[in-house]
Design a protein around this motif. Structure first.
Motif, short mmCIF file in Angstrom:
data_model
loop_
_atom_site.label_atom_id
_atom_site.label_comp_id
_atom_site.label_asym_id
_atom_site.label_seq_id
_atom_site.Cartn_x
_atom_site.Cartn_y
_atom_site.Cartn_z
N SER A 1 -51.24 38.52 -15.30
CA SER A 1 -50.69 37.76 -14.18
C SER A 1 -51.26 38.33 -12.88
N ARG A 2 -51.05 37.61 -11.77
CA ARG A 2 -51.64 38.04 -10.49
C ARG A 2 -51.15 39.42 -10.08
N GLU B 1 -57.54 32.61 -13.40
CA GLU B 1 -56.30 32.82 -12.66
C GLU B 1 -55.23 31.83 -13.14
N TRP B 2 -54.16 32.24 -13.79
CA TRP B 2 -53.86 33.60 -14.22
C TRP B 2 -53.49 33.61 -15.71
N PHE C 1 -52.01 26.89 -13.15
CA PHE C 1 -50.89 26.76 -12.22
C PHE C 1 -50.97 25.45 -11.46
N TRP D 1 -50.43 27.37 -5.82
CA TRP D 1 -51.16 28.61 -5.62
C TRP D 1 -50.26 29.75 -5.15
N THR E 1 -47.95 30.55 -8.23
CA THR E 1 -48.69 30.46 -9.50
C THR E 1 -47.82 29.86 -10.62
N SER E 2 -46.88 29.01 -10.26
CA SER E 2 -46.02 28.39 -11.26
C SER E 2 -46.73 27.22 -11.92
N ASN E 3 -46.36 26.98 -13.17
CA ASN E 3 -46.97 25.92 -13.96
C ASN E 3 -45.97 24.79 -14.20
N SER F 1 -54.85 24.26 -11.50
CA SER F 1 -55.95 25.07 -12.02
C SER F 1 -55.95 24.89 -13.53
#
Length: 520
Positions: A245-246, A315-316, A321, A324, A327-329, A348
């Protein structure tokens, strides 16, 4: 053709393109125009960037390592010599140097190397994105400089960034023909960087292609790479990659495609279809540039270079995601799938597809392993590069572009510029490679976010931030599968010492005390 016979130079940079995305590098994406450059020119299989957009662009533009140029990470000013976030006065750009050789200098596309901007750094004309990423559908984030220059007027729904960047590139090329001076065009597309967005017709071409999943795509690309003789016949495909993860608090291994829920498969298949469409659309636009050169009898004496700024974007996590910042999907189902890639979407494609796009190499963007720092490089210059369709396995680096252009344009690289002492070039001219001359052993070094690497001849040390150095014999293990560090401890010690000396010399150290990027 220019009257003084100096070549025009067109340097095309893709953003987050994977090593094997192009069909001439084993991919299933339709890229006939880039493939034509390969069939009429050279493909380099071991050319390196600096693992991330800003550092790679800094090296490409200046001919020094990114930390020397002041852009060791991103564009935040970390108030440490290697991490200022903008190009320092101790380096010069390709545009500034080529202007000394009476070149017109143009930039169409993405800048992303700091606040000073392309005009101050030697470009006559600019259109594109000053920052890192934004919507491909919203023209308000794209700038025309110097201010007051004529601009295209796009009606609602007509603007798409890849097309617009090419529109201006063609304008700039036409502008150069008012006199007999040669030109340098830096054509720096922001495709296929996220957000993944593409015209519906292009996406439709790839609907369903990726339903077979990343495991099959990896195997198919791997076999094509062998057929194309880009990798050895006895090469082995690495296992599915790890991911982080980030904030690096979550770590795992990419799951098998068959283990995924059907809804997740459909969502991920659509993400990759949009990505492929973005690459396809970029290729279509590169075709416009090639055709313009041909129509104006400039193709024979134009050096065209094509490359990517880093490895595929992992990423990630494996799902990608849709925001940004967090970074939730979001898992898209049914009707939502049809909206993906449009003006109101943001996606992404995640580390699962990035691992496939990095085939046959390990890891991806950010990392000093081969999948993070390797770019497909194509060079076409019909007047000089007669090795049409050949493959060259010698190592090279973005730092080589400056030395190459100084060499072929017959310009002087300055010791001083505007009162500032200028760092010497770090790279080597690629002209001997173009001519098929014997290669020299290289030592090349890498660092980004404490992910490190050093390539010395056939040997390569690679390091993930939290782990020990790994040693690989790239000559027979480019995919970094067999770590021989325990077998050659003295070599590890020697190469580690060489890397540390490089890091001290090039401002990798000292590092900033805080990591602003990971906390953002």
């Amino acid at each position: 053709m220019t009257s003084n016979n100096k070549p025009n130079i067109v340097l095309i940079l893709a953003d987050d393109l994977g090593y094997s995305d192009l069909s001439c590098f084993g991919g299933e994406i339709d890229t006939p125009n880039i493939d034509s450059l390969a069939s009429n020119g050279l493909r380099f299989t071991q050319f390196y960037n600096s693992a991330r957009c800003c550092p790679s662009r800094a090296s490409l533009l200046t001919g020094v390592y990114p930390h020397q140029a002041g852009v060791g990470e991103m564009t935040e000013d970390r108030e440490t010599p290697g991490y200022r976030g903008f190009l320092k006065d101790q380096c010069v750009t390709l545009a500034q140097v080529l202007k000394g050789g009476d070149y017109h200098t143009y930039l169409a596309g993405k800048w992303h190397v700091g606040k000073q901007g392309p005009i101050k750094k030697g470009f006559d004309e600019f259109y594109g994105l000053l920052g890192g990423f934004t919507s491909f559908w919203d023209q308000k984030d794209y700038s025309r400089l110097p201010e007051g220059r004529p601009q295209h007027q796009y009606k609602d729904g007509e603007f798409y960034a890849t097309d617009a960047i090419t529109d201006y590139a063609l304008d700039f090329m036409e502008d150069s023909r008012k006199d007999d001076k040669p030109y340098f065009l830096y054509l720096s597309y922001n495709a296929p960087h996220f957000p993944l967005q593409a015209p519906e017709a292009d996406v439709a071409k790839y609907e369903g292609m990726y339903d077979r999943g990343w495991d099959r795509i990896r195997e198919e690309r791997f076999n094509r790479l062998k057929e194309l003789k880009l990798i050895p016949e006895d090469a082995k495909l690495p296992p599915r990659s790890e991911y982080w993860s980030r904030d690096r608090e979550i770590h795992g291994v990419i799951p098998s495609w068959d283990s995924l829920d059907p809804d997740r498969q459909k969502d991920l298949s659509k993400r990759m279809a949009i990505y492929a469409a973005m690459v396809d659309r970029m290729d279509q636009n590169i075709g416009r540039v090639i055709e313009d050169l041909r129509e104006n009898n400039e193709l024979d004496n134009t050096l065209i270079l094509f490359c990517s700024d880093n490895g595929a974007c992992g990423e990630w996590d494996p799902w990608g995601f849709d925001n940004w910042i967090t970074t939730s999907n979001f898992l898209h189902r049914k009707g939502d799938l049809d909206k993906m890639g449009g003006p109101n979407s943001y996606h992404s494609y995640g580390s699962g597809w990035a691992s496939a796009c990095s085939t046959p190499l390990r890891l991806y963007k950010h990392y000093g392993h081969e999948g993070g720092i390797s770019t497909p490089l194509i060079a076409q210059w019909p007047k000089v590069v007669t090795r049409q369709g050949e493959i060259d396995h010698r190592p090279g680096h973005f730092i080589d572009f400056m030395a190459t252009m100084v060499d072929i344009a017959g310009v002087e690289y300055p010791e001083k510029y505007e009162g500032h002492q200028i760092l010497p070039m770090e790279g080597k001219s690629m002209l001997p490679a173009f001519l098929g001359k014997e290669e020299e052993q290289r030592t090349l070094c890498f660092e980004h976010e404490q992910h490190c690497g050093i390539r010395h001849g056939k040997w390569k040390l690679s390091k993930i931030k939290e782990r020990d150095w790994e040693l690989y014999n790239i000559e027979n293990d480019r995919n970094e599968l067999v770590n021989v560090a325990d077998i050659y401890p003295e070599l590890v010690e020697k190469l580690t010492s060489m890397w540390k000396q490089w890091a001290d010399r090039t401002n990798v150290t000292p590092r900033p005390k805080t990591n602003l990027y990971q906390s953002s």
